[in-house]
Write a protein that holds these residues in place. Structure first.
Motif, PDB file in Angstrom:
ATOM      1  N   GLN A   3       0.831  -1.198   0.000  1.00  0.00           N
ATOM      2  CA  GLN A   3       0.000   0.000   0.000  1.00  0.00           C
ATOM      3  C   GLN A   3       0.864   1.245   0.000  1.00  0.00           C
ATOM      4  O   GLN A   3       0.584   2.210  -0.729  1.00  0.00           O
ATOM      5  CB  GLN A   3      -0.926  -0.002   1.220  1.00  0.00           C
ATOM      6  N   PRO A  56      -6.250  -2.320  -0.063  1.00  0.00           N
ATOM      7  CA  PRO A  56      -7.668  -1.932  -0.141  1.00  0.00           C
ATOM      8  C   PRO A  56      -8.163  -1.770  -1.573  1.00  0.00           C
ATOM      9  O   PRO A  56      -7.460  -1.269  -2.446  1.00  0.00           O
ATOM     10  CB  PRO A  56      -7.693  -0.601   0.622  1.00  0.00           C
ATOM     11  N   GLY A  57      -9.409  -2.185  -1.796  1.00  0.00           N
ATOM     12  CA  GLY A  57      -9.994  -2.132  -3.135  1.00  0.00           C
ATOM     13  C   GLY A  57     -10.063  -0.736  -3.712  1.00  0.00           C
ATOM     14  O   GLY A  57      -9.831  -0.539  -4.911  1.00  0.00           O
ATOM     15  N   PHE A  58     -10.379   0.280  -2.873  1.00  0.00           N
ATOM     16  CA  PHE A  58     -10.472   1.649  -3.398  1.00  0.00           C
ATOM     17  C   PHE A  58      -9.121   2.128  -3.911  1.00  0.00           C
ATOM     18  O   PHE A  58      -9.051   2.872  -4.896  1.00  0.00           O
ATOM     19  CB  PHE A  58     -10.990   2.601  -2.310  1.00  0.00           C
ATOM     20  N   LEU A  59      -8.017   1.678  -3.260  1.00  0.00           N
ATOM     21  CA  LEU A  59      -6.688   2.088  -3.699  1.00  0.00           C
ATOM     22  C   LEU A  59      -6.314   1.401  -5.005  1.00  0.00           C
ATOM     23  O   LEU A  59      -5.720   2.012  -5.897  1.00  0.00           O
ATOM     24  CB  LEU A  59      -5.658   1.779  -2.608  1.00  0.00           C
ATOM     25  N   ARG A  60      -6.711   0.139  -5.141  1.00  0.00           N
ATOM     26  CA  ARG A  60      -6.467  -0.555  -6.411  1.00  0.00           C
ATOM     27  C   ARG A  60      -7.265   0.094  -7.543  1.00  0.00           C
ATOM     28  O   ARG A  60      -6.778   0.194  -8.679  1.00  0.00           O
ATOM     29  CB  ARG A  60      -6.828  -2.036  -6.277  1.00  0.00           C
ATOM     30  N   ALA A  61      -8.481   0.570  -7.235  1.00  0.00           N
ATOM     31  CA  ALA A  61      -9.289   1.259  -8.247  1.00  0.00           C
ATOM     32  C   ALA A  61      -8.623   2.566  -8.676  1.00  0.00           C
ATOM     33  O   ALA A  61      -8.570   2.886  -9.876  1.00  0.00           O
ATOM     34  CB  ALA A  61     -10.689   1.519  -7.701  1.00  0.00           C
ATOM     35  N   LYS A  62      -8.138   3.337  -7.693  1.00  0.00           N
ATOM     36  CA  LYS A  62      -7.421   4.581  -8.006  1.00  0.00           C
ATOM     37  C   LYS A  62      -6.202   4.293  -8.877  1.00  0.00           C
ATOM     38  O   LYS A  62      -5.918   5.008  -9.844  1.00  0.00           O
ATOM     39  CB  LYS A  62      -6.975   5.268  -6.715  1.00  0.00           C
ATOM     40  N   TYR A  86      -9.414   9.836 -13.677  1.00  0.00           N
ATOM     41  CA  TYR A  86      -8.776   9.824 -12.359  1.00  0.00           C
ATOM     42  C   TYR A  86      -8.696  11.250 -11.808  1.00  0.00           C
ATOM     43  O   TYR A  86      -9.014  11.507 -10.642  1.00  0.00           O
ATOM     44  CB  TYR A  86      -7.391   9.208 -12.481  1.00  0.00           C
ATOM     45  N   TYR A 138     -13.868  14.714  -5.429  1.00  0.00           N
ATOM     46  CA  TYR A 138     -13.633  14.301  -4.041  1.00  0.00           C
ATOM     47  C   TYR A 138     -13.157  15.479  -3.192  1.00  0.00           C
ATOM     48  O   TYR A 138     -13.673  15.714  -2.092  1.00  0.00           O
ATOM     49  CB  TYR A 138     -12.606  13.172  -4.009  1.00  0.00           C
TER      50      TYR A 138
END
Length: 333
Positions: free
Chosen positions: A254, A296-302, A313, A320
């Motif tokens: 991460q 975390p999934g949100f970080l992989r999405a980013k 992006y 945000y």
């Protein structure tokens, strides 16, 4: 035989070298040797080293062809006589009571590594005036130290730089820096040491003065440097998985992804095409690591958006930040 061997690699830092050396000579602990290693400097650093050596018998000078900071530190470690080693970069400086304080903490706790927090100072600034802060510290056993190094413990930050660290030689199983690494060599030394049982004391006051050296930053902003750095993150992650510590592996993954995203944004904005391509290649390697799916999934999405659809992006990032700022204003009202 001296109690502490202060090791200072020197390469083209003439404007800062004397202030660095004076900060060592001004220590309240006088039982030390100061080893300057001229790593093939091409400015006036070598002559300044000779001048300083003539002023104080505790200063020793080693000379070698330019082989890099790791080779310079290794050369000094081979001739060092001290029970403890203290590492200092030649453009940095230290508080007058730092060595004495770190030694006292090392003896009180028995820790293999005792280190100071650091503060960044401007390139041409003088070192801060000596302060008398309360001696506060935290002791970390080797397992907790590795957790903090991997950023699993975000409440405790363990620097990955060797500057400001006092090391008890007899407690270490790692005795050399990797001379093949153009960056992160000190991070590897610390990680291996803690992974092999070295415990750690963190001294909270910021008594190590780290100078913002623009020449050093320029030398380091090269694709090879960052490729090696992120390969080191992946190596640590792989090793933590092998050691049965998946939480550590996920945490350092991460950290690597967050830093990669930040640097990628910086170079996109500055239109540094060479570095942008470097980040894209590093990103491809990052997602192939065995611990990558655990972040975390949100970080992989980013991460996916940044490297596959950068305009979207950016747009989502703007929305945000707008929502966050709006919420803050509403709370203030």
């Amino acid at each position: 035989m001296s109690l502490v061997s202060v090791i200072v690699p020197v390469y083209n830092t003439e404007p800062y070298l004397e202030a660095c050396v004076r900060s060592v000579l001004g220590q309240t602990c006088s039982d030390f040797e100061l080893i300057l290693v001229d790593d093939g400097s091409t400015d006036g650093s070598a002559a300044l080293c000779e001048k300083l050596c003539a002023e104080d018998r505790r200063i020793k000078l080693l000379r070698q062809e330019n082989r890099g900071v790791s080779a310079a530190r290794n050369s000094a470690m081979r001739v060092a006589q001290g029970e403890y080693l203290f590492f200092l970069d030649s453009d940095d400086g230290i508080h007058p009571r730092l060595l004495q304080t770190l030694l006292a903490l090392a003896k009180e706790t028995g820790a293999a590594i005792t280190r100071s927090n650091s503060v960044r100072i401007e390139e041409r600034a003088l070192f801060p005036a000596a302060s008398d802060e309360e001696i506060q510290y935290v002791y970390l056993d080797s397992q907790t130290a590795v957790q903090a190094f991997c950023f699993l413990r975000r409440d405790i930050r363990v620097s990955n730089q060797i500057g400001g660290a006092l090391v008890r030689r007899s407690a270490l199983k790692v005795h050399t820096f990797d001379e093949e690494m153009p960056s992160s060599e000190d991070a590897k030394f610390l990680y291996q040491s803690m992974g092999q049982g070295a415990d750690l004391v963190l001294f909270w006051p910021k008594w190590y003065y780290q100078r913002k050296n623009s020449q050093s930053l320029t030398r380091r902003r090269r694709p090879q440097v960052y490729e090696v750095r992120h390969q080191f993150y992946r190596d640590v992650s792989d090793n933590e998985l092998k050691q049965g510590r998946p939480a550590n592996a996920s945490a350092i993954n991460q950290l690597a992804v967050e830093r990669l995203l930040y640097e990628y944004r910086v170079d996109r904005r500055s239109r540094n095409r060479q570095m942008v391509e470097c980040w894209r290649e590093i990103a491809k390697q990052q997602v192939q690591g065995p611990a990558y799916p655990s972040i975390p999934g949100f970080l992989r999405a980013k991460f996916w958006l940044a490297f596959h659809c950068y305009p979207l992006y950016q747009f989502i990032g703007c929305i945000y930040h707008w929502l966050r700022d709006r919420g803050a204003h509403e709370q203030a009202d």
